[in-house]
Motif scaffolding. Sequence first.
Motif, PDB file in Angstrom:
ATOM      1  N   GLU A 143       0.802  -1.237   0.000  1.00  0.00           N
ATOM      2  CA  GLU A 143       0.000   0.000   0.000  1.00  0.00           C
ATOM      3  C   GLU A 143       0.830   1.281   0.000  1.00  0.00           C
ATOM      4  N   ASP A 144       1.942   1.335   0.755  1.00  0.00           N
ATOM      5  CA  ASP A 144       2.599   2.627   0.977  1.00  0.00           C
ATOM      6  C   ASP A 144       3.794   2.885   0.072  1.00  0.00           C
ATOM      7  N   VAL A 145       3.904   2.184  -1.046  1.00  0.00           N
ATOM      8  CA  VAL A 145       4.990   2.443  -1.996  1.00  0.00           C
ATOM      9  C   VAL A 145       4.714   3.758  -2.710  1.00  0.00           C
ATOM     10  N   GLN A 146       5.721   4.618  -2.783  1.00  0.00           N
ATOM     11  CA  GLN A 146       5.508   5.955  -3.335  1.00  0.00           C
ATOM     12  C   GLN A 146       5.169   5.901  -4.821  1.00  0.00           C
ATOM     13  N   ALA A 147       4.500   6.936  -5.311  1.00  0.00           N
ATOM     14  CA  ALA A 147       4.071   7.017  -6.707  1.00  0.00           C
ATOM     15  C   ALA A 147       5.272   6.954  -7.643  1.00  0.00           C
ATOM     16  N   GLY A 148       5.118   6.178  -8.729  1.00  0.00           N
ATOM     17  CA  GLY A 148       6.170   6.056  -9.727  1.00  0.00           C
ATOM     18  C   GLY A 148       7.269   5.089  -9.365  1.00  0.00           C
ATOM     19  N   ALA A 149       7.110   4.357  -8.248  1.00  0.00           N
ATOM     20  CA  ALA A 149       8.179   3.490  -7.758  1.00  0.00           C
ATOM     21  C   ALA A 149       7.692   2.065  -7.539  1.00  0.00           C
ATOM     22  N   PHE A 150       8.664   1.153  -7.387  1.00  0.00           N
ATOM     23  CA  PHE A 150       8.391  -0.188  -6.897  1.00  0.00           C
ATOM     24  C   PHE A 150       9.271  -0.432  -5.673  1.00  0.00           C
ATOM     25  N   ARG A 151       8.987  -1.502  -4.930  1.00  0.00           N
ATOM     26  CA  ARG A 151       9.698  -1.762  -3.668  1.00  0.00           C
ATOM     27  C   ARG A 151      10.327  -3.155  -3.677  1.00  0.00           C
ATOM     28  N   ILE A 152      11.531  -3.236  -3.095  1.00  0.00           N
ATOM     29  CA  ILE A 152      12.187  -4.512  -2.829  1.00  0.00           C
ATOM     30  C   ILE A 152      12.394  -4.618  -1.325  1.00  0.00           C
ATOM     31  N   ASN A 153      11.766  -5.606  -0.701  1.00  0.00           N
ATOM     32  CA  ASN A 153      11.963  -5.856   0.725  1.00  0.00           C
ATOM     33  C   ASN A 153      13.158  -6.781   0.906  1.00  0.00           C
TER      34      ASN A 153
END
Length: 222
Positions: A119-129
């Motif tokens: 839910e909280d990934v910033q606009a225009g980005a993806f996330r790697i945990n």
Amino acid sequence: MSTLLTINVKNYQKQTQNFYFFQEPAIYTGGGPVYSNSLYSLSLGNHDDTGAILTFEVNLQYYAGIQQAHTLPQVGSASGYASASRAVDLTPRSSGSSPNNSTDATVTPLGLSRAKYEEDVQAGAFRINTPIAGSPPYYNVGSAVAVNGGIVLSNFVQANPNSHTDCQPILKYYVQTGWYTPGNVMNFTQSSRSAAGCDFTGGYTVCDVELDSTGKWSVELG
């Protein structure tokens, strides 16, 4: 069908030139300094003598990448060895959808999970945990791209343990004379200073680049 971004290069210098291609580093939240890799490199003869055109193609699909490394990144050396990638979506700038914008890293075996919504990934980005240790071997995480049939880690940061990295890719690529083996770390600031830039952020898909006999670049987007 996947969209390809294409750069066509013509060399009008009398001698054969080596060219390499690289991408504008993404904007990262989390992790340390940002590093860049060469994506492709090849020699090209004079266009009038040979009729040759060097074509670089990159898939518009976004990929998260992870790579294992024995040492800290060094300019001119390979950024790492074993690697994995995963297709991901970017968080849209308007609400109302749930893109697959996040992936979880593992190191035994090395890999990235199937992308899911976070839910909280910033606009225009993806996330790697990254629930991994921060001592050798090191782990690089960042933006990977599908180039001329293979996937290369384009730019990256070193992963922090028990944390996450948000990556906002930028659709701008560069052509420069010289040689960097694909997957080798390069000095982005130095290389981009006198390079030809192809900015695809406006929706363009083709960039025609010429190097004239005096060493001056010309760039036409279409």
